[in-house]
Design an enzyme around this catalytic site. Structure first.
Site, short mmCIF file in Angstrom:
data_model
loop_
_atom_site.label_atom_id
_atom_site.label_comp_id
_atom_site.label_asym_id
_atom_site.label_seq_id
_atom_site.Cartn_x
_atom_site.Cartn_y
_atom_site.Cartn_z
CE LYS A 248 -4.02 2.03 2.31
NZ LYS A 248 -5.03 1.89 3.39
CD GLU A 336 -18.97 -3.36 9.38
OE1 GLU A 336 -18.20 -2.53 8.85
OE2 GLU A 336 -19.19 -4.51 8.90
NE ARG A 364 -20.47 -3.39 6.33
CZ ARG A 364 -20.14 -3.90 5.14
NH1 ARG A 364 -20.60 -3.35 4.04
NH2 ARG A 364 -19.35 -4.94 5.05
#
Length: 593
Positions: A248, A336, A364
């Site tokens: 990244k 979640e 969610r």
């Protein structure tokens, strides 16, 4: 060096006209282009830099948009956008009226699926693949690019589980860089690390055990190796899985070294990579820091306090507690549903659980909020960061639905603090012990009190559940606000020539409402104006209308807030202006009254 290749690419068709040997140059040009624009315009940086070779290879090998390419979450899709006709508009990224920061079906035929929340790509791509097979389109390719943090989510596993028993033409590409926004966590992360290090025998491969063709891991920055493998997989039918290793922030030293900070670094110097320092002295605190610092202070005094967040320790500032009290603060990854039910389980054992989650992400786990928490009346404390309008991330991230979707749940207390004092006091009140679950919602950004810590930190006051407060007396019109949007009301009233006719009440509790105060208000005032930074349908204003109708009051009631539409991207101020809930718009509304 040859002429700038990127300037001649307006679509993947143009890309495919290049010689394969030219692609490393294109990857560097694309990186430089993104760095130059994002350094000035801001946005997500590290994720897109890390997949530059993969992005080019995918569009080079596959016949997009006929072949369908889905980017999970979409943080990493800037290169994709630039190569698919949005190079010249990329400078408008995430700005009001500009292109979205995430793939969006209405924006481009190359955006096969709208994203913004994680872990949806595999299920969506599988659905497309099954549909193509049913239509007889057996050669169509369906590709899902998902990160190592996103694939740990339950929904991603559900998609893989289904894919393994189909013959759908699906390719899942795992972009493995060991980080989401914060570093990846959990046993799956450890497994992937072992695979990358060659410590896990191939015969024990969990993807193969799901009846999915596994290949890799390969170097995601070796564009020739990636293209070669994609061409091989292109010829294989059925579900396939390619494990790609990337870094990244690749190509910008600082972004590689500090991947958390450079996920979305703000403005920075394009050449040096140094982030421009913001003047933060004598500014009010960020709401997330008020939460994080207050929770840590309370946790040091109350050993039963637990902190839980699904993959957002830095963004939510739970990291303060995770660093100081790691045995009682948990990052559970992008999960979640698990975060909510884990909190419920702990609450059954007498723990005081603060489940810290962005408002948009709690959507969610709605079933878990109802079924596992509220139905059992467990006193989980939901701390909803990024409530209300959040700005440039746009429709997928605005926390404007929570008042409506939470106040309809039995047993649920819903509270929006007016400012940072209210936030710290409700956190203190909640940990003293409540008879019901509570949702505490607060916005992205800063509060209003620059000297918050020196004057009030640690000096907690217990809040009476369900109480409203009169902030300003008046004679004709009553303005009822919920949460920090009340600051706009206060400022607007201060700018009026004759504000004496207008009263202002802070209704921090949307549930339970202060019915005693409401009876007084509706008997006293001919006109009521409600204001909220959430959807009007089903929200705070709706609650006032319901109360007035039930009790047969005839006062005129005007509702201000977000109408029945999805809110696009722009700064918070721009969006407040658009929906007429900024200070100047309120001045006009109040002057008419």
């Amino acid at each position: 060096m040859p002429d700038n290749l990127l300037l001649n690419i307006d679509s993947p068709y143009d890309l495919r006209q290049l010689d394969e040997a030219q692609l490393p140059q294109l990857a560097q040009e694309l990186r430089n282009f993104i760095i130059d624009v994002v350094s000035v315009k801001e946005g997500h940086l590290g994720a897109s830099l890390g997949v530059m070779e993969l992005t080019i290879a995918l569009h080079y090998v596959f016949n997009t948009p006929d072949d369908l390419l889905i980017w999970d979450v979409g943080h990493q899709a800037y290169g994709h956008k630039i190569l698919t006709g949005r190079r010249d508009s990329f400078h408008t990224n995430r700005q009001l009226g500009g292109i979205s920061g995430f793939p969006k079906r209405s924006e481009s035929i190359y955006d096969a699926f709208g994203v913004g929340h994680s872990s949806t790509s595999i299920s969506a791509a599988l659905g497309m693949a099954i549909a193509s097979k049913l239509k007889g389109d057996v050669d169509k390719q369906h590709i899902a690019v998902i990160g190592d943090a996103s694939i740990a989510s339950g929904m991603a596993f559900e998609g893989l589980n289904h894919a393994g028993v189909t013959d759908a033409n699906l390719l899942v590409i795992l972009n493995d860089n060991a980080i989401g926004i914060d570093p990846s966590v959990g046993a799956l992360k450890n497994y992937l690390t072992a695979v990358k290090n060659g410590k896990n025998p191939r015969q024990n491969n969990m993807i193969k055990s799901l009846n999915i063709d596994y290949s890799g891991p390969i170097d995601g920055h070796d564009i020739f190796a990636v293209i070669k493998e994609l061409k091989r997989l292109q010829k294989i039918k059925g579900p396939k899985f390619l494990h790609v290793i990337t870094t990244k922030g690749k190509g910008l030293k600082q972004a590689e070294e500090d991947q958390v900070k450079y996920h979305a670094p703000g403005k920075f110097d394009a050449k040096s990579g140094e982030i421009h320092k913001k003047q933060e002295e004598n500014l009010p605190p960020k709401y997330q820091d008020v939460f994080g610092l207050t929770l840590l202070d309370l946790a040091r005094k109350n050993e039963k306090i637990i902190g839980i967040t699904p993959a957002m320790p830095s963004g939510s500032s739970l990291k303060f507690m995770m660093d100081a009290l790691p045995e009682r603060a948990f990052d559970v990854g992008i999960a979640e549903q698990h975060a909510v039910t884990l909190s419920a389980g702990m609450a059954t054992q007498g723990m005081v659980v603060f489940c810290n989650i962005y408002s948009t992400f709690l959507q969610r786990a709605y079933d878990q909020v109802i079924h596992d928490v509220a139905l059992q009346n467990l006193p989980v404390i939901f701390c909803l960061d990024r409530a209300g309008l959040v700005g440039e991330d746009g429709a997928t991230h605005h926390g404007v639905f929570d008042l409506a979707y939470l106040r309809c749940i039995p047993n649920m207390i819903v509270y929006s603090p007016l400012n940072e004092i209210g936030l710290q006091n409700i956190l203190y009140t909640a940990q003293l012990g409540l008879d019901h679950p509570i949702a505490i919602r607060y916005p992205r950004g800063r509060g209003v009190l620059a000297d918050w810590q020196s004057k009030s930190f640690g000096n907690y006051e217990k809040i009476e559940i369900g109480s409203a407060n009169c902030l300003k007396h008046g004679t004709e019109t009553a303005v009822l606000s919920n949460g920090p949007i009340g600051k706009n009301v206060t400022m607007a009233l201060a700018n009026l020539n004759n504000p004496a006719t207008i009263a202002h009440y802070d209704f921090a509790f949307v549930k339970p409402l202060d019915e005693k105060e409401l009876h007084t208000i509706l008997k006293t005032f001919e006109k009521i104006i409600t204001i909220e930074d959430g959807v009007i349908k089903g929200g705070f204003g709706s609650a006032i209308l319901e109360f007035a109708a039930k009790n047969k009051y005839t006062s005129k009631i005007q509702l201000l807030g977000i109408p029945d539409e999805f809110v696009e991207h722009g700064t918070v101020l721009e969006l407040q202006q658009y929906y007429n809930i900024d200070v100047k718009s309120l001045e006009i509304v109040f002057s008419i009254d």
